[in-house]
Scaffold this motif. Structure first.
Motif, PDB file in Angstrom:
ATOM      1  N   THR A   9      70.163  37.216 116.488  1.00 25.94           N
ATOM      2  CA  THR A   9      68.718  37.365 116.345  1.00 25.94           C
ATOM      3  C   THR A   9      68.053  37.103 117.683  1.00 25.94           C
ATOM      4  O   THR A   9      68.467  36.221 118.442  1.00 25.94           O
ATOM      5  N   VAL A  10      67.045  37.897 117.970  1.00 30.30           N
ATOM      6  CA  VAL A  10      66.334  37.769 119.240  1.00 30.30           C
ATOM      7  C   VAL A  10      64.844  37.622 118.970  1.00 30.30           C
ATOM      8  O   VAL A  10      64.370  37.885 117.874  1.00 30.30           O
ATOM      9  N   VAL A  11      64.135  37.196 119.996  1.00 31.60           N
ATOM     10  CA  VAL A  11      62.703  36.968 119.866  1.00 31.60           C
ATOM     11  C   VAL A  11      61.975  38.301 119.747  1.00 31.60           C
ATOM     12  O   VAL A  11      62.253  39.228 120.495  1.00 31.60           O
TER      13      VAL A  11
ATOM     14  N   TYR B  57      71.822  40.371 127.777  1.00 31.85           N
ATOM     15  CA  TYR B  57      71.256  39.416 126.822  1.00 31.85           C
ATOM     16  C   TYR B  57      69.789  39.121 127.145  1.00 31.85           C
ATOM     17  O   TYR B  57      68.962  38.946 126.248  1.00 31.85           O
ATOM     18  N   ARG B  58      69.459  39.089 128.436  1.00 37.59           N
ATOM     19  CA  ARG B  58      68.077  38.848 128.830  1.00 37.59           C
ATOM     20  C   ARG B  58      67.194  40.001 128.374  1.00 37.59           C
ATOM     21  O   ARG B  58      66.078  39.785 127.862  1.00 37.59           O
TER      22      ARG B  58
ATOM     23  N   GLY C 153      66.212  39.843 124.879  1.00 36.73           N
ATOM     24  CA  GLY C 153      65.289  38.782 124.514  1.00 36.73           C
ATOM     25  C   GLY C 153      65.984  37.611 123.849  1.00 36.73           C
ATOM     26  O   GLY C 153      65.356  36.822 123.132  1.00 36.73           O
ATOM     27  N   ALA C 154      67.296  37.471 124.096  1.00 38.87           N
ATOM     28  CA  ALA C 154      68.060  36.387 123.475  1.00 38.87           C
ATOM     29  C   ALA C 154      67.761  35.054 124.162  1.00 38.87           C
ATOM     30  O   ALA C 154      67.454  34.999 125.354  1.00 38.87           O
ATOM     31  N   THR C 155      67.842  33.988 123.382  1.00 34.02           N
ATOM     32  CA  THR C 155      67.718  32.653 123.937  1.00 34.02           C
ATOM     33  C   THR C 155      68.998  32.295 124.685  1.00 34.02           C
ATOM     34  O   THR C 155      70.095  32.587 124.220  1.00 34.02           O
ATOM     35  N   ASP C 156      68.869  31.688 125.856  1.00 35.80           N
ATOM     36  CA  ASP C 156      70.002  31.260 126.677  1.00 35.80           C
ATOM     37  C   ASP C 156      70.944  32.418 127.019  1.00 35.80           C
ATOM     38  O   ASP C 156      72.126  32.412 126.663  1.00 35.80           O
ATOM     39  N   PRO C 157      70.450  33.422 127.722  1.00 39.24           N
ATOM     40  CA  PRO C 157      71.315  34.554 128.091  1.00 39.24           C
ATOM     41  C   PRO C 157      72.495  34.145 128.962  1.00 39.24           C
ATOM     42  O   PRO C 157      73.574  34.728 128.849  1.00 39.24           O
ATOM     43  N   GLU C 158      72.306  33.135 129.814  1.00 41.39           N
ATOM     44  CA  GLU C 158      73.410  32.688 130.665  1.00 41.39           C
ATOM     45  C   GLU C 158      74.538  32.100 129.830  1.00 41.39           C
ATOM     46  O   GLU C 158      75.723  32.409 130.043  1.00 41.39           O
TER      47      GLU C 158
ATOM     48  N   GLU D  21      74.885  38.807 131.361  1.00 42.88           N
ATOM     49  CA  GLU D  21      73.688  37.966 131.217  1.00 42.88           C
ATOM     50  C   GLU D  21      72.422  38.806 131.204  1.00 42.88           C
ATOM     51  O   GLU D  21      71.502  38.570 130.416  1.00 42.88           O
TER      52      GLU D  21
END
Length: 203
Positions: free
Chosen positions: A201-203, A151-152, A155-160, A148
């Motif tokens: 894709t990430v922010v 992914y955080r 900058g990914a959405t919903d890393p959990e 997690e």
């Protein structure tokens, strides 16, 4: 390990782990539990795999449950060592790809015995309540939390949610590879997970 119960297996016996007796017993317990499961494994099996006289085991561990607890600590330590090594990679995406690559590298062992922690957690859940089963779950949670965090950092959405999906995919491909005795399931699914990670894709 090969003994009279597994004489039909062609896999050669592995050498005993190096180190002090306690550490050798801990390492051997983790390996033998993975190969044989909790029910089939005896203290004598573990002693033989660690190259320690059976009577000496009780100097370090009074019960089989204490050996299982030590094996869970071994898994925790191994995971911490792995993630520390992966953390040296400069990019979280590269860390996750290396994690998946490590899973695939273990494909032959996984096809033979399943995921070391996944199979142990399921078996302990059927034998214990609020004890070793909870400890096993904590090791799995440690992996989830590390994934997690990657992914955080990406900058990914919903890393959990992404972490749950990735670890669940690993458990699923491990289970199928073991059930079908097909290591190439790990290869194919690992490649798919890496493609999905590269396309994320990430922010």
């Amino acid at each position: 390990m090969t003994d009279s119960k597994d004489s039909e297996d062609s896999e050669p016996a592995r050498s005993a782990p190096a180190g002090g007796k306690r550490q050798r017993l801990t390492t051997a317990t983790a390996r033998v539990l993975h190969e044989q499961g909790v029910e089939r494994t005896t203290i004598a099996d573990i002693a033989r795999a660690a190259d320690v006289p059976t009577g000496n085991v009780y100097y370090y561990f009074k019960t089989k449950d204490e050996l299982i607890e030590a094996a869970l600590s071994e898994h925790t330590g191994n995971l911490a060592t792995l993630t520390a090594r992966l953390d040296r990679l400069p990019d979280p995406r590269a860390r996750l790809k290396a994690l998946i690559g490590g899973w695939v590298d273990q494909k032959d062992i996984t096809a033979r015995h399943g995921c070391p922690m996944g199979t142990l957690a399921v078996e302990l859940d059927k034998r214990y309540e609020d004890g070793l089963d909870v400890t096993a779950g904590q090791v799995v949670r440690q992996l989830l939390e590390w994934v997690e965090e990657q992914y955080r950092q990406l900058g990914a959405t919903d890393p959990e949610g992404l972490a749950l999906t990735l670890v669940a995919a690993y458990q699923g491909m491990s289970l199928l590879s073991n059930a079908l005795r097909d290591p190439e399931i790990m290869t194919r699914e690992g490649a798919r997970l890496i493609r999905e990670l590269e396309a994320l894709t990430v922010v």
